[in-house]
Design an enzyme around this catalytic site. Structure first.
Site, PDB file in Angstrom:
ATOM      1  N   LYS A  66     -22.837 -11.251 -25.092  1.00 18.12           N
ATOM      2  CA  LYS A  66     -21.433 -10.826 -25.204  1.00 18.12           C
ATOM      3  C   LYS A  66     -20.698 -11.757 -26.163  1.00 18.12           C
ATOM      4  O   LYS A  66     -20.957 -12.970 -26.173  1.00 18.12           O
ATOM      5  CB  LYS A  66     -20.794 -10.868 -23.811  1.00 18.12           C
ATOM      6  CG  LYS A  66     -19.391 -10.288 -23.738  1.00 18.12           C
ATOM      7  CD  LYS A  66     -18.908 -10.323 -22.286  1.00 18.12           C
ATOM      8  CE  LYS A  66     -17.513  -9.755 -22.107  1.00 18.12           C
ATOM      9  NZ  LYS A  66     -17.072  -9.796 -20.702  1.00 18.12           N
ATOM     10  N   SER A 141     -15.355  -5.353 -19.083  1.00 21.37           N
ATOM     11  CA  SER A 141     -15.260  -5.650 -20.489  1.00 21.37           C
ATOM     12  C   SER A 141     -16.591  -5.868 -21.199  1.00 21.37           C
ATOM     13  O   SER A 141     -16.632  -5.836 -22.429  1.00 21.37           O
ATOM     14  CB  SER A 141     -14.383  -6.884 -20.682  1.00 21.37           C
ATOM     15  OG  SER A 141     -14.981  -8.020 -20.102  1.00 21.37           O
ATOM     16  N   SER A 165     -16.477  -7.427 -14.780  1.00 14.93           N
ATOM     17  CA  SER A 165     -16.851  -7.018 -16.134  1.00 14.93           C
ATOM     18  C   SER A 165     -18.336  -6.933 -16.441  1.00 14.93           C
ATOM     19  O   SER A 165     -18.704  -6.453 -17.507  1.00 14.93           O
ATOM     20  CB  SER A 165     -16.202  -7.945 -17.155  1.00 14.93           C
ATOM     21  OG  SER A 165     -14.904  -7.499 -17.401  1.00 14.93           O
TER      22      SER A 165
HETATM   23  N1  GLN Z   1     -11.123  -5.411 -15.526  1.00 12.43           N
HETATM   24  C1  GLN Z   1     -10.855  -6.750 -15.116  1.00 12.43           C
HETATM   25  C2  GLN Z   1      -9.751  -7.343 -15.949  1.00 12.43           C
HETATM   26  O1  GLN Z   1      -9.337  -6.706 -16.852  1.00 12.43           O
HETATM   27  C3  GLN Z   1     -12.094  -7.596 -15.189  1.00 12.43           C
HETATM   28  C4  GLN Z   1     -12.333  -8.230 -16.490  1.00 12.43           C
HETATM   29  C5  GLN Z   1     -13.467  -9.196 -16.483  1.00 12.43           C
HETATM   30  O2  GLN Z   1     -14.204  -9.334 -15.505  1.00 12.43           O
HETATM   31  N2  GLN Z   1     -13.575  -9.921 -17.562  1.00 12.43           N
HETATM   32  O3  GLN Z   1      -9.303  -8.406 -15.711  1.00 12.43           O
END
Ligand code: GLN
Length: 469
Positions: A66, A141, A165
């Site tokens: 990532k 994400s 994410s």
């Molecule tokens: N959807 C969650 C957020 O926007 C999780 C994001 C993540 O785990 N990086 O914070």
């Protein structure tokens, strides 16, 4: 060199590059990749394997990272214009470990900007498409990592999970997404989102791969002050699928808060299968269901606003042209380089940390976090694992969910593992009527990855729907 030309790479690397050549323009899993560099890397690793220099199970395995994990000499953008040209001087701890194991880095995967999001659509570089249905998001994400593994553009991938994410995109793409206990994998070299919850996680095609990969990644690191040794490592070795007498709880109040019909019936069939395999499956009330998402977002935004202060146009990252003064430099650099969701979170986070509101919002959220932790501690006295869907619905259409609140609410099942530091895993279990993957989540108490992986492995063995050969 011609892309079709054969080199002394292993067949797996050839296969992955071939998939990239055929699908990547459509899927957009990667922000950066360099076919020539991969070929060279793969050939050199192959030679070292033959010379007996690499013995790890990952030697020669093509994997993706990532784009919020630093890679020496390879740009690391965090999906943002702010870091569009940022090339780190060092590797993140997890990348060091993969390198030492002889894994072949294919490229850096697409993600929501600064990992703020659930669909990979907030990326400055445009969205990734879901390999199961090109009109849909891969989740987020870590959507690029999940889509790369699902489509065969990588054999496995690293992602990060602050509120779901890794697990949610895994669920939407039909791969296994694993978030270990907070602290057991070093965060050194990870561009911070919310430091008290950020966790490096894995995306793989099987639970066995996840266990093997965790064995490589887990370990104390003095460069990360929150890093912890795992008291019971060696997950691959103890992995089996025996769930007899395993106590599994389903938090009925969380499920009743709303899931789509196909997701609800998927959970039912998963619970039934585990029961038939000998597990004790019971419904229970976890409590505090209404507080999980608000508490997570309050804390995540507060920490994010503080972590993102460093992007000021001075030290590194985007700098505006011709600023009139120092404060103009700060303002314009940030205004021009951050996207809408990042700005929203910085503003909300700054608000809840400002004097006058700190006690009312931030401090209160910390207290509720404590209550949530105690609630889960009690649940884990009764149960070995907590079973839920990973996400309330299957993958949405690209552009389908513009309202931020509805996007935040879809994190209902994933955020508790981050608020409590517990490990959790999403296993592909079934598909809805459109053929979209549905993932089931298992969460366990801190350091109980072994039990969690065993139950996950059982689900994989029991599943009737085919995901991979
Ligand atoms: N959807 C969650 C957020 O926007 C999780 C994001 C993540 O785990 N990086 O914070």
């Amino acid at each position: 060199m011609n892309m079709n030309e054969k080199t002394d790479m292993n067949p797996l690397a050839e296969q992955v590059l071939d998939r990239i050549r055929r699908q990547e323009d459509l899927l957009r899993c990667y922000i950066s990749y360099d076919i020539e560099a991969v070929r060279k890397q793969a050939a050199s690793v192959e030679k070292k394997i033959k010379d007996g220099e690499f013995r790890s199970p990952f030697a020669g395995i093509p994997y993706a990272v990532k784009d919020n994990l630093c890679t020496a000499g390879i740009r690391t953008t965090c999906g943002s214009k702010m870091l569009e040209h940022f090339v780190p001087a060092y590797d993140a701890a997890v990348v060091e470990k993969m390198k030492a194991a002889g894994a072949v880095l294919i490229g850096k995967t697409n993600m929501d900007e600064f990992a703020f999001g659930s669909s990979t659509e907030t990326s400055f570089f445009g969205p990734t498409r879901n390999p199961a249905d090109l009109s849909r998001t891969p989740g987020g994400s870590s959507g690029g990592s999940a889509a790369a593994v699902a489509s065969g553009e990588a054999v496995m991938a690293l992602g990060t999970d602050t509120g779901g994410s890794v697990r949610q995109p895994a669920s939407h793409c039909g791969v296994v997404g694993t978030k270990p206990t907070y602290g057991v994998i070093s965060r050194w070299g990870l561009i911070a989102y919310a430091s008290s919850m950020d966790t490096v996680g894995t995306l793989t095609r099987s639970v066995e791969d996840a266990a093997t990969l965790l064995d490589v990644l887990v370990g104390e690191d003095e460069r990360d002050s929150t890093s912890l040794p795992h008291p019971r490592p060696g997950f691959r070795e103890i992995l089996n699928s025996d769930v007899r007498s395993l106590r599994i709880g389903i938090p009925a109040d969380l499920i009743d808060a709303g899931v789509s019909d196909p997701v609800a019936s998927s959970l039912e069939t998963a619970a039934k299968a585990l029961k038939e395999a000998g597990a004790i499956v019971e419904r229970f009330e976890i409590g505090l269901a209404d507080y999980l998402v608000p508490t997570y977002y309050l804390i995540a935004m507060a920490e994010a606003s503080s972590n993102l202060e460093r992007f000021d146009g001075v030290k590194y990252g985007y700098r505006t042209a011709d600023p009139a003064s120092l404060s103009d430099l700060y303002q314009k650099s940030r205004a021009e380089a951050f996207g809408e969701e990042v700005k929203r979170r910085i503003m909300l986070g700054t608000y809840v940390l400002s004097s006058g509101f700190y006690d009312e919002y931030y401090l209160k959220a910390l207290k509720v976090r404590r209550l949530i932790k105690e609630t889960y501690d009690r649940a884990f006295c009764k149960f070995d694992c907590i079973l839920t869907p990973t996400a309330p619905t299957t993958s949405p259409l690209l552009g389908e969910k513009p309202d931020p609140i509805s996007v935040y609410e879809s994190d209902l099942f994933t955020v508790s593992a981050n608020l409590t530091g517990c490990p959790a895993i999403s296993v592909p279990w079934s598909r809805d009527e459109k053929g979209l993957p549905i993932g089931i989540q298992l969460m366990a108490d801190v350091f109980c990855e072994g039990t969690m992986l065993r139950a996950a492995n059982a689900l994989e063995t029991l599943r009737e729907v085919r995901f991979y050969e």
